[in-house]
Design a protein around this motif. Structure first.
Motif, PDB file in Angstrom:
ATOM      1  N   ILE A 185      -4.025  -6.584   8.890  1.00 52.46           N
ATOM      2  CA  ILE A 185      -4.464  -5.451   9.704  1.00 52.46           C
ATOM      3  C   ILE A 185      -4.151  -4.109   9.058  1.00 52.46           C
ATOM      4  CG2 ILE A 185      -2.429  -5.031  11.143  1.00 52.46           C
ATOM      5  CD1 ILE A 185      -6.109  -5.392  12.305  1.00 52.46           C
ATOM      6  N   GLU A 186      -3.101  -4.031   8.254  1.00 49.44           N
ATOM      7  CA  GLU A 186      -2.705  -2.743   7.665  1.00 49.44           C
ATOM      8  C   GLU A 186      -3.805  -2.122   6.798  1.00 49.44           C
ATOM      9  OE1 GLU A 186      -0.314   0.599   6.646  1.00 49.44           O
ATOM     10  OE2 GLU A 186       0.036  -0.923   8.190  1.00 49.44           O
ATOM     11  N   PRO A 187      -4.361  -2.834   5.804  1.00 43.59           N
ATOM     12  CA  PRO A 187      -5.395  -2.188   4.980  1.00 43.59           C
ATOM     13  C   PRO A 187      -6.643  -1.824   5.777  1.00 43.59           C
ATOM     14  CG  PRO A 187      -5.173  -4.524   4.416  1.00 43.59           C
ATOM     15  CD  PRO A 187      -4.032  -4.188   5.310  1.00 43.59           C
ATOM     16  N   TRP A 188      -6.996  -2.643   6.770  1.00 41.41           N
ATOM     17  CA  TRP A 188      -8.172  -2.331   7.586  1.00 41.41           C
ATOM     18  C   TRP A 188      -7.929  -1.076   8.411  1.00 41.41           C
ATOM     19  CZ3 TRP A 188     -12.922  -1.999   8.761  1.00 41.41           C
ATOM     20  CH2 TRP A 188     -13.357  -1.864  10.077  1.00 41.41           C
ATOM     21  N   ALA A 189      -6.763  -0.992   9.057  1.00 37.22           N
ATOM     22  CA  ALA A 189      -6.475   0.157   9.909  1.00 37.22           C
ATOM     23  C   ALA A 189      -6.433   1.452   9.112  1.00 37.22           C
ATOM     24  CB  ALA A 189      -5.151  -0.052  10.644  1.00 37.22           C
ATOM     25  N   ARG A 190      -5.996   1.385   7.873  1.00 34.07           N
ATOM     26  CA  ARG A 190      -5.964   2.592   7.049  1.00 34.07           C
ATOM     27  C   ARG A 190      -7.360   3.173   6.822  1.00 34.07           C
ATOM     28  NH1 ARG A 190      -1.287   3.374   3.192  1.00 34.07           N
ATOM     29  NH2 ARG A 190       0.436   2.164   4.050  1.00 34.07           N
ATOM     30  N   GLN A 191      -8.385   2.343   6.967  1.00 33.30           N
ATOM     31  CA  GLN A 191      -9.754   2.827   6.795  1.00 33.30           C
ATOM     32  C   GLN A 191     -10.348   3.378   8.087  1.00 33.30           C
ATOM     33  OE1 GLN A 191     -11.129   3.011   3.820  1.00 33.30           O
ATOM     34  NE2 GLN A 191      -9.360   2.022   2.886  1.00 33.30           N
ATOM     35  N   VAL A 192      -9.897   2.902   9.240  1.00 39.49           N
ATOM     36  CA  VAL A 192     -10.573   3.259  10.495  1.00 39.49           C
ATOM     37  C   VAL A 192      -9.728   4.082  11.455  1.00 39.49           C
ATOM     38  CG1 VAL A 192     -12.118   1.276  10.361  1.00 39.49           C
ATOM     39  CG2 VAL A 192      -9.950   1.054  11.583  1.00 39.49           C
ATOM     40  N   VAL A 193      -8.404   4.133  11.266  1.00 39.65           N
ATOM     41  CA  VAL A 193      -7.559   5.010  12.074  1.00 39.65           C
ATOM     42  C   VAL A 193      -7.491   6.346  11.337  1.00 39.65           C
ATOM     43  CG1 VAL A 193      -5.285   5.380  13.092  1.00 39.65           C
ATOM     44  CG2 VAL A 193      -6.246   3.071  12.990  1.00 39.65           C
ATOM     45  N   ARG A 194      -8.057   7.371  11.938  1.00 42.76           N
ATOM     46  CA  ARG A 194      -8.258   8.638  11.231  1.00 42.76           C
ATOM     47  C   ARG A 194      -7.449   9.760  11.877  1.00 42.76           C
ATOM     48  NH1 ARG A 194     -13.398   6.442  12.554  1.00 42.76           N
ATOM     49  NH2 ARG A 194     -14.582   5.696  10.757  1.00 42.76           N
ATOM     50  N   PRO A 195      -7.096  10.797  11.101  1.00 42.68           N
ATOM     51  CA  PRO A 195      -6.404  11.958  11.664  1.00 42.68           C
ATOM     52  C   PRO A 195      -7.383  13.009  12.186  1.00 42.68           C
ATOM     53  CG  PRO A 195      -6.459  12.155   9.293  1.00 42.68           C
ATOM     54  CD  PRO A 195      -7.132  10.833   9.622  1.00 42.68           C
ATOM     55  N   PHE A 196      -8.604  12.596  12.471  1.00 43.58           N
ATOM     56  CA  PHE A 196      -9.635  13.503  12.961  1.00 43.58           C
ATOM     57  C   PHE A 196     -10.651  12.696  13.761  1.00 43.58           C
ATOM     58  CE2 PHE A 196     -11.118  11.773   8.967  1.00 43.58           C
ATOM     59  CZ  PHE A 196     -12.447  11.487   9.213  1.00 43.58           C
TER      60      PHE A 196
ATOM     61  N   LEU B 230       0.840  -1.190   0.000  1.00 48.01           N
ATOM     62  CA  LEU B 230       0.000   0.000   0.000  1.00 48.01           C
ATOM     63  C   LEU B 230       0.877   1.243   0.000  1.00 48.01           C
ATOM     64  CD1 LEU B 230      -2.576  -1.178   2.674  1.00 48.01           C
ATOM     65  CD2 LEU B 230      -2.872  -1.198   0.205  1.00 48.01           C
ATOM     66  N   VAL B 231       0.424   2.257  -0.691  1.00 50.01           N
ATOM     67  CA  VAL B 231       1.182   3.503  -0.746  1.00 50.01           C
ATOM     68  C   VAL B 231       0.732   4.415   0.381  1.00 50.01           C
ATOM     69  CG1 VAL B 231       1.541   3.327  -3.222  1.00 50.01           C
ATOM     70  CG2 VAL B 231      -0.473   4.547  -2.357  1.00 50.01           C
ATOM     71  N   GLY B 232       1.574   5.410   0.699  1.00 53.23           N
ATOM     72  CA  GLY B 232       1.218   6.354   1.749  1.00 53.23           C
ATOM     73  C   GLY B 232       1.753   5.913   3.101  1.00 53.23           C
ATOM     74  N   THR B 233       1.491   6.750   4.102  1.00 56.26           N
ATOM     75  CA  THR B 233       2.015   6.517   5.446  1.00 56.26           C
ATOM     76  C   THR B 233       1.172   5.496   6.194  1.00 56.26           C
ATOM     77  OG1 THR B 233       2.849   8.778   5.515  1.00 56.26           O
ATOM     78  CG2 THR B 233       2.624   7.633   7.616  1.00 56.26           C
ATOM     79  N   SER B 234       1.826   4.531   6.801  1.00 54.60           N
ATOM     80  CA  SER B 234       1.111   3.546   7.621  1.00 54.60           C
ATOM     81  C   SER B 234       0.611   4.210   8.898  1.00 54.60           C
ATOM     82  CB  SER B 234       2.056   2.399   7.978  1.00 54.60           C
ATOM     83  OG  SER B 234       1.464   1.539   8.935  1.00 54.60           O
ATOM     84  N   PRO B 235      -0.530   3.760   9.431  1.00 50.75           N
ATOM     85  CA  PRO B 235      -0.980   4.268  10.732  1.00 50.75           C
ATOM     86  C   PRO B 235      -0.208   3.683  11.908  1.00 50.75           C
ATOM     87  CG  PRO B 235      -2.532   2.639   9.915  1.00 50.75           C
ATOM     88  CD  PRO B 235      -1.512   2.852   8.825  1.00 50.75           C
ATOM     89  N   PHE B 236       0.773   2.813  11.630  1.00 51.43           N
ATOM     90  CA  PHE B 236       1.537   2.149  12.679  1.00 51.43           C
ATOM     91  C   PHE B 236       3.015   2.516  12.584  1.00 51.43           C
ATOM     92  CE2 PHE B 236      -1.934  -0.880  11.583  1.00 51.43           C
ATOM     93  CZ  PHE B 236      -2.657  -0.766  12.763  1.00 51.43           C
ATOM     94  N   HIS B 237       3.651   2.664  13.744  1.00 46.84           N
ATOM     95  CA  HIS B 237       5.084   2.916  13.753  1.00 46.84           C
ATOM     96  C   HIS B 237       5.850   1.598  13.708  1.00 46.84           C
ATOM     97  CE1 HIS B 237       5.427   1.771  17.963  1.00 46.84           C
ATOM     98  NE2 HIS B 237       4.546   2.695  18.339  1.00 46.84           N
TER      99      HIS B 237
END
Length: 553
Positions: free
Chosen positions: A36-47, A13-20
């Motif tokens: 877990i990575e593609p799922w978290a990209r949908q539900v971990v939000r910057p807002f 996946l492109v872009g920044t991961s929500p995980f360190h």
């Protein structure tokens, strides 16, 4: 001391991961990274979505994790009358509160400080996590800038009702220690709830850097006191994000908070953690996937200062098993009625039932939550459970629980429920995610409004297709329901057009063919990778977020 970590394999996946890097390393180690990575990209939000902003506004307290002036992590509670937390926009919170006098974080919540918040409503077991930075601080007023926000499941939360009280300054006291006293050891040994703080900051900027506040729960005694400076905390199965474990792998500094719910006292511990990934000791803690071994270095005890008190945990609801029904090769339904024909609390389609089970060799009751698969108005409660080869609870239910046995439960709960309206409804699921969907379907066909319903389910084949006959029969009896079964690996005995409709997996092209203009309220339930793909495709085609409702299994 920080651990040197090897970067996880690069995601496709492109872009920044929500995980360190620490979280990614644990996910890779435990084989869940790609899921877990593609799922978290949908539900971990910057807002903060509006429902989360509204949730924080109604809370009388929030859990806060930060570091003191020396960099040591601590976790505490910030309390006030509901409304003490406000939100002027989706990326900020305003908090009109400060820590108690003598709190380990007194004087540390300053502009620029990293802050992890956990909003939790013990009565309903709802919780939401948000991490970020204090952008401004003046007196008892903090302005918080959101970095990441996401919801958490209600598992392991002991329900309690909260009330406000007046606290006089003379009733408060604060003390510091290096070792646990006998009172502290009894306090920890009887706890069913704790809060844990951890954090990691690497080089540069990353949305996952910062402090994190989380909840841990279990039956009394789930935390083991080894001696006056050491604790053992079991780590149970969860959302597979591994935020806390990932933080501790990268930076072992940790803090715990125990709350005396009757007296309003707080016990703050800070130290260092080591992860036990699989020694013989892990097996002695029933249900634990691994252990967090904590060496306590500093202790702060705050007596009587919190302006809140909580009642006893919600009383149990005894249920008697009256029927077991095999729905597929690996799914069985369990139908319960109130013991001695007692009336049962009502529920909404899509909600879950928390239950407690007494399992052999377990030193304490084991808690689980299962979606209800029957509908309001049906007799009793029905849960439907997939038998997992390594799952001690599912194996107990399938192999040991017999008709006539009694289990303890709490009243049904959950926010994954049908919204009112006249827009068509799309119920889309995969695997065991069908359980809340069959409940929703049963409720929808009884509605006088007769909304159009699209019931789409993906399974491996007919051997693993739970509720196939029940769902198809409901569709045949109700002309407003369209049923579609998708098999990824049909068996020779599966007949297309009779047992299933399409071969492959549920995708956006199929949904576009079934649902005109994708005009529907979408309810999705299943594994994280399944949900991530569907959410991304629906969003890309203009389906608004408030029309996409999800539950992950």
């Amino acid at each position: 001391m920080r651990t040197e970590l090897t970067p996880a394999p690069r995601s496709k996946l492109v872009g920044t991961s929500p995980f360190h890097i620490g979280e990614q390393a644990v996910q890779t180690r435990l084989g869940v990274r790609d899921v877990i990575e593609p799922w978290a990209r949908q539900v971990v939000r910057p807002f903060l979505p509006e429902q989360h902003r509204a949730f924080f506004r109604q809370l009388p307290f929030v859990v806060a994790a930060a570091r003191d002036a020396t960099g040591r992590p601590w976790v505490t509670l910030l309390a006030g009358k509901p409304g003490f937390i406000s939100s002027s926009d989706p990326v900020s919170l305003q908090i009109a509160a400060d820590v108690l006098p003598g709190d380990a974080l007194q004087g540390s919540l300053t502009a620029g400080a990293e802050l992890g918040l956990l909003g939790i409503e013990l009565e309903t077991r709802r919780r939401n996590r948000v991490n970020g930075t204090i952008s401004a601080a003046a007196g008892n007023n903090l302005k918080f800038r959101v970095g990441q926000s996401f919801g958490n499941c209600p598992q392991y939360i002991t329900a309690r009702r909260c009330r406000e009280i007046e606290v006089r300054p003379m009733d408060r006291s604060a003390s510091r220690y290096k070792r646990l006293t006998e009172r502290m050891r009894r306090w920890i040994g009887s706890a069913t709830t704790l809060f844990i703080a951890s954090g990691y900051r690497g080089v540069g900027q990353h949305p996952a850097y910062g402090m994190d506040a989380s909840h841990r729960g279990g039956a009394a005694g789930f935390v083991m006191v080894k001696d006056d400076t050491r604790l053992i905390l079991p780590d149970y199965s969860g959302n597979n994000y591994f935020n806390t474990i990932g933080n501790l792998v990268a930076d072992p500094r940790v803090a715990l908070l125990f709350v005396d719910f009757e007296s309003g006292s707080l016990l703050q511990l800070s130290g260092e953690a080591t992860i036990d990934w699989g020694s013989a000791e892990v097996a002695r803690h029933h249900g634990a996937q691994r252990l967090i071994l904590i060496d306590i270095q500093q202790i702060v005890q705050l007596d009587g200062g919190l302006p809140l008190r909580w009642g006893e945990p919600e009383p149990h609801l005894p249920l008697q098993l009256v029927r077991k029904t095999k729905e597929s090769d690996d799914v069985t339904s369990f139908e319960f009625e109130g013991l001695d024909d007692a009336a049962l609390p009502a529920f909404k389609p899509g909600q879950y039932l928390p239950i407690e089970l007494q399992i052999e060799n377990a030193t304490q009751p084991v808690k689980r939550t299962y979606s209800l698969s029957n509908a309001p108005g049906d007799a009793g409660y029905r849960i439907s459970v997939k038998r997992e080869p390594q799952g001690s609870v599912s194996r107990f239910l399938h192999d040991e629980l017999a008709v006539g046995d009694v289990v303890n439960a709490l009243k049904p709960d959950g926010n994954f429920v049908l919204t009112q309206g006249d827009r068509p409804v799309a119920l889309i699921s995969a695997g065991i995610g069908v359980t809340p969907m069959i409940s929703m379907l049963r409720a929808l066909v009884r509605e006088p409004a007769r909304r159009s319903v699209y019931f789409v389910h993906g399974a491996r084949n007919g051997h693993h297709h739970a509720f196939a006959g029940e769902a198809r029969a409901l569709a045949e009896r109700n002309n407003n329901v369209r049923f579609c079964a998708v098999y990824s690996q049909p068996c020779d005995s599966d007949n297309q057009g009779e047992d299933y409709d399409h071969q492959g997996r549920i995708d956006i092209d199929l949904l576009k063919d079934l649902i005109p203009a994708l005009d529907a309220d979408f309810y999705l339930c299943g594994p994280g990778d399944f949900l991530a793909g569907i959410i991304a495709d629906l969003s890309e085609r203009g389906v608004m977020p408030d029309r996409i409702h999800t539950e992950t299994f």
